[in-house]
Scaffold this motif. Structure first.
Motif, PDB file in Angstrom:
ATOM      1  N   TRP A 276       0.820  -1.213   0.000  1.00 38.12           N
ATOM      2  CA  TRP A 276       0.000   0.000   0.000  1.00 38.12           C
ATOM      3  C   TRP A 276       0.855   1.265   0.000  1.00 38.12           C
ATOM      4  CZ3 TRP A 276      -4.535  -1.914  -1.036  1.00 38.12           C
ATOM      5  CH2 TRP A 276      -4.867  -3.183  -0.547  1.00 38.12           C
ATOM      6  N   THR A 277       2.148   1.132   0.334  1.00 38.28           N
ATOM      7  CA  THR A 277       3.016   2.310   0.397  1.00 38.28           C
ATOM      8  C   THR A 277       4.160   2.268  -0.610  1.00 38.28           C
ATOM      9  OG1 THR A 277       4.403   1.271   2.107  1.00 38.28           O
ATOM     10  CG2 THR A 277       2.530   2.585   2.858  1.00 38.28           C
ATOM     11  N   ALA A 278       4.299   1.152  -1.347  1.00 39.39           N
ATOM     12  CA  ALA A 278       5.400   1.008  -2.305  1.00 39.39           C
ATOM     13  C   ALA A 278       5.385   2.150  -3.313  1.00 39.39           C
ATOM     14  CB  ALA A 278       5.289  -0.331  -3.025  1.00 39.39           C
ATOM     15  N   ARG A 279       6.572   2.669  -3.635  1.00 35.36           N
ATOM     16  CA  ARG A 279       6.669   3.809  -4.553  1.00 35.36           C
ATOM     17  C   ARG A 279       6.519   3.399  -6.006  1.00 35.36           C
ATOM     18  NH1 ARG A 279      12.382   5.373  -2.182  1.00 35.36           N
ATOM     19  NH2 ARG A 279      12.359   3.092  -2.239  1.00 35.36           N
ATOM     20  N   ASP A 280       6.865   2.162  -6.322  1.00 39.09           N
ATOM     21  CA  ASP A 280       6.734   1.690  -7.691  1.00 39.09           C
ATOM     22  C   ASP A 280       6.557   0.180  -7.662  1.00 39.09           C
ATOM     23  OD1 ASP A 280       9.360   0.529  -7.419  1.00 39.09           O
ATOM     24  OD2 ASP A 280      10.212   2.489  -7.932  1.00 39.09           O
ATOM     25  N   MET A 281       6.292  -0.416  -8.839  1.00 43.07           N
ATOM     26  CA  MET A 281       6.005  -1.836  -8.905  1.00 43.07           C
ATOM     27  C   MET A 281       7.236  -2.691  -8.612  1.00 43.07           C
ATOM     28  SD  MET A 281       2.833  -2.536  -9.291  1.00 43.07           S
ATOM     29  CE  MET A 281       3.034  -4.267  -9.706  1.00 43.07           C
ATOM     30  N   PHE A 282       8.420  -2.180  -8.898  1.00 40.84           N
ATOM     31  CA  PHE A 282       9.628  -2.941  -8.564  1.00 40.84           C
ATOM     32  C   PHE A 282       9.740  -3.105  -7.055  1.00 40.84           C
ATOM     33  CE2 PHE A 282      14.065  -3.552  -7.539  1.00 40.84           C
ATOM     34  CZ  PHE A 282      14.465  -4.521  -8.449  1.00 40.84           C
ATOM     35  N   GLU A 283       9.507  -2.030  -6.310  1.00 39.06           N
ATOM     36  CA  GLU A 283       9.539  -2.139  -4.852  1.00 39.06           C
ATOM     37  C   GLU A 283       8.438  -3.070  -4.369  1.00 39.06           C
ATOM     38  OE1 GLU A 283       9.405   0.602  -0.780  1.00 39.06           O
ATOM     39  OE2 GLU A 283       8.986   1.530  -2.734  1.00 39.06           O
ATOM     40  N   ALA A 284       7.273  -2.995  -4.987  1.00 37.05           N
ATOM     41  CA  ALA A 284       6.167  -3.875  -4.599  1.00 37.05           C
ATOM     42  C   ALA A 284       6.535  -5.336  -4.826  1.00 37.05           C
ATOM     43  CB  ALA A 284       4.911  -3.507  -5.378  1.00 37.05           C
ATOM     44  N   ALA A 285       7.185  -5.640  -5.967  1.00 36.75           N
ATOM     45  CA  ALA A 285       7.605  -7.010  -6.235  1.00 36.75           C
ATOM     46  C   ALA A 285       8.636  -7.475  -5.212  1.00 36.75           C
ATOM     47  CB  ALA A 285       8.168  -7.110  -7.654  1.00 36.75           C
TER      48      ALA A 285
ATOM     49  N   ILE B 122       2.679 -14.961  -9.834  1.00 38.34           N
ATOM     50  CA  ILE B 122       2.663 -13.897 -10.833  1.00 38.34           C
ATOM     51  C   ILE B 122       2.128 -12.655 -10.145  1.00 38.34           C
ATOM     52  CG2 ILE B 122       1.554 -13.059 -12.938  1.00 38.34           C
ATOM     53  CD1 ILE B 122       1.615 -15.900 -14.010  1.00 38.34           C
ATOM     54  N   PHE B 123       2.824 -11.557 -10.316  1.00 33.49           N
ATOM     55  CA  PHE B 123       2.457 -10.309  -9.648  1.00 33.49           C
ATOM     56  C   PHE B 123       2.577  -9.171 -10.651  1.00 33.49           C
ATOM     57  CE2 PHE B 123       3.788  -6.555  -7.083  1.00 33.49           C
ATOM     58  CZ  PHE B 123       2.615  -6.391  -6.347  1.00 33.49           C
ATOM     59  N   GLY B 124       1.513  -8.401 -10.794  1.00 35.30           N
ATOM     60  CA  GLY B 124       1.558  -7.303 -11.743  1.00 35.30           C
ATOM     61  C   GLY B 124       0.549  -6.228 -11.409  1.00 35.30           C
ATOM     62  N   GLY B 125       0.673  -5.108 -12.089  1.00 36.01           N
ATOM     63  CA  GLY B 125      -0.261  -4.017 -11.866  1.00 36.01           C
ATOM     64  C   GLY B 125       0.336  -2.692 -12.262  1.00 36.01           C
ATOM     65  N   GLN B 126      -0.181  -1.642 -11.649  1.00 39.38           N
ATOM     66  CA  GLN B 126       0.284  -0.291 -11.954  1.00 39.38           C
ATOM     67  C   GLN B 126       0.121   0.596 -10.735  1.00 39.38           C
ATOM     68  OE1 GLN B 126      -1.875   1.775 -15.095  1.00 39.38           O
ATOM     69  NE2 GLN B 126      -0.064   2.988 -15.618  1.00 39.38           N
ATOM     70  N   ILE B 127       1.153   1.394 -10.476  1.00 41.01           N
ATOM     71  CA  ILE B 127       1.109   2.433  -9.447  1.00 41.01           C
ATOM     72  C   ILE B 127       1.164   3.778 -10.157  1.00 41.01           C
ATOM     73  CG2 ILE B 127       2.367   3.470  -7.499  1.00 41.01           C
ATOM     74  CD1 ILE B 127       3.258   0.660  -6.724  1.00 41.01           C
ATOM     75  N   ARG B 128       0.385   4.698  -9.698  1.00 42.40           N
ATOM     76  CA  ARG B 128       0.272   6.006 -10.359  1.00 42.40           C
ATOM     77  C   ARG B 128       1.654   6.624 -10.592  1.00 42.40           C
ATOM     78  NH1 ARG B 128      -3.073  10.274  -7.082  1.00 42.40           N
ATOM     79  NH2 ARG B 128      -1.205  10.050  -5.777  1.00 42.40           N
ATOM     80  N   GLY B 129       1.868   7.077 -11.800  1.00 42.46           N
ATOM     81  CA  GLY B 129       3.122   7.714 -12.157  1.00 42.46           C
ATOM     82  C   GLY B 129       4.068   6.827 -12.939  1.00 42.46           C
ATOM     83  N   GLU B 130       3.761   5.516 -13.070  1.00 41.70           N
ATOM     84  CA  GLU B 130       4.604   4.633 -13.865  1.00 41.70           C
ATOM     85  C   GLU B 130       3.739   3.729 -14.731  1.00 41.70           C
ATOM     86  OE1 GLU B 130       7.053   1.768 -11.997  1.00 41.70           O
ATOM     87  OE2 GLU B 130       5.445   0.878 -10.809  1.00 41.70           O
ATOM     88  N   ARG B 131       4.398   2.986 -15.618  1.00 35.29           N
ATOM     89  CA  ARG B 131       3.716   2.097 -16.544  1.00 35.29           C
ATOM     90  C   ARG B 131       3.265   0.815 -15.839  1.00 35.29           C
ATOM     91  NH1 ARG B 131       7.579  -1.839 -17.731  1.00 35.29           N
ATOM     92  NH2 ARG B 131       9.718  -1.252 -17.157  1.00 35.29           N
ATOM     93  N   THR B 132       2.453   0.034 -16.539  1.00 33.88           N
ATOM     94  CA  THR B 132       2.096  -1.290 -16.026  1.00 33.88           C
ATOM     95  C   THR B 132       3.329  -2.188 -16.048  1.00 33.88           C
ATOM     96  OG1 THR B 132       1.434  -2.042 -18.237  1.00 33.88           O
ATOM     97  CG2 THR B 132      -0.290  -1.111 -16.836  1.00 33.88           C
ATOM     98  N   ARG B 133       3.418  -3.088 -15.077  1.00 41.70           N
ATOM     99  CA  ARG B 133       4.562  -4.002 -14.993  1.00 41.70           C
ATOM    100  C   ARG B 133       4.077  -5.370 -14.523  1.00 41.70           C
ATOM    101  NH1 ARG B 133       9.432  -0.527 -12.222  1.00 41.70           N
ATOM    102  NH2 ARG B 133      10.696  -2.233 -13.063  1.00 41.70           N
ATOM    103  N   LEU B 134       4.843  -6.404 -14.887  1.00 39.84           N
ATOM    104  CA  LEU B 134       4.451  -7.779 -14.590  1.00 39.84           C
ATOM    105  C   LEU B 134       5.691  -8.571 -14.186  1.00 39.84           C
ATOM    106  CD1 LEU B 134       2.001  -9.802 -14.738  1.00 39.84           C
ATOM    107  CD2 LEU B 134       2.829 -10.382 -17.034  1.00 39.84           C
ATOM    108  N   PHE B 135       5.558  -9.382 -13.107  1.00 39.89           N
ATOM    109  CA  PHE B 135       6.698 -10.116 -12.559  1.00 39.89           C
ATOM    110  C   PHE B 135       6.329 -11.575 -12.314  1.00 39.89           C
ATOM    111  CE2 PHE B 135       6.906  -5.719 -11.225  1.00 39.89           C
ATOM    112  CZ  PHE B 135       8.222  -5.357 -11.452  1.00 39.89           C
TER     113      PHE B 135
END
Length: 262
Positions: A68-77, A107-120
């Motif tokens: 809920w606080t990750a700055r981007d999808m890489f940090e979320a992954a 499989i983990f993917g999605g989008q955080i405001r300010g960046e593109r969609t990403r998939l891991f």
């Protein structure tokens, strides 16, 4: 699938520990803050491990470092990978003593405001790889039966509707060939930059669209199969696509066993 237009997620819900121990469990979890982030987690492998990872991630709402606080999808992954490692640290030794492998894949993917969609694709060690334009989809669990259609059809510029159709055809192929995969299915189609879930459906055996796909795909496969010419063995008859070469060489004969005589 990570397509230019967004993301497509599809999961089944069958879990089993043998042919007489079949149950149903949802394998897709959505983490959503409308207008800020949408993240989707899908799991395969040991159900107890998967549920523990999911619970750790869900309970992180009030933590300083969470989905809920990750700055981007890489940090979320990375946070998802850390949750896998936390469960491994807690349970792996006991599982090993019981002769059970620490088996989980996500499989983990999605989008955080300010960046593109990403998939891991996240592995049992907590490490992960990210999709690329050359490899824009991941499959986990029982994947081999449905993989050929995805390999032939999916590319980044594929429209979301066609991506969803391809995913459903792929899943139907797996359902047809493997008892460990079963209905109902969860399908989520995410449109890039929408930052909210708008297209989600649970599909059971009564779903009209999925029944149409199952019937049509089977009929068309048989139709195409019938339209392909049979192999021509008679060398005296010219063939448009000859199977055998005219010349005999060392590759033109089978390997023959020789009878040993006393």
């Amino acid at each position: 699938m990570r397509l230019d237009a967004g993301l497509v997620f599809l999961s089944d819900s069958r879990t089993n520990a043998g042919v007489d121990a079949i149950s149903t469990a949802r394998k897709m979890t959505v983490f959503e803050e409308p207008g800020d982030r949408v993240m989707v987690l899908m799991t395969a492998g040991n159900l107890a491990i998967s549920q523990s990872v999911r619970q750790l991630l869900a309970e992180g709402r009030d933590e300083k470092r969470s989905l809920w606080t990750a700055r981007d999808m890489f940090e979320a992954a990375t946070i998802v990978g850390d949750a896998v490692r936390a469960v491994h640290k807690r349970d792996a030794h006991a599982l090993r003593d019981a002769g059970i492998e620490f088996n989980v894949s996500l499989i983990f993917g999605g989008q955080i405001r300010g960046e593109r969609t990403r998939l891991f694709h996240i592995y049992a060690a907590g490490n992960f790889v990210e999709s690329t334009p050359e490899t824009c989809y991941f499959q986990i669990g029982e994947a081999k039966y449905g993989k050929p259609i995805v390999d032939r059809v999916v590319h980044p510029s594929l429209p979301l509707g066609e991506g969803a159709k391809c995913a459903l055809i792929s899943m139907d192929s797996t359902l047809k060939s493997n008892i460990s995969v079963g209905l109902p299915l969860d399908l989520l189609v995410y449109e890039a930059d929408s930052l909210r879930v708008t297209r989600f459906v649970t599909i059971d055996e009564k779903n009209a669209y999925f029944r149409m796909i199952r019937d049509t795909w089977g009929q068309r496969l048989r139709q195409v199969f019938g339209e392909i010419c049979n192999p021509e063995w008679d060398s005296a008859t010219p063939a448009e696509f000859p199977l055998a070469r005219d010349e005999a060489d060392r590759w033109g004969q089978p390997v023959r066993a020789k009878r040993e005589r006393a």
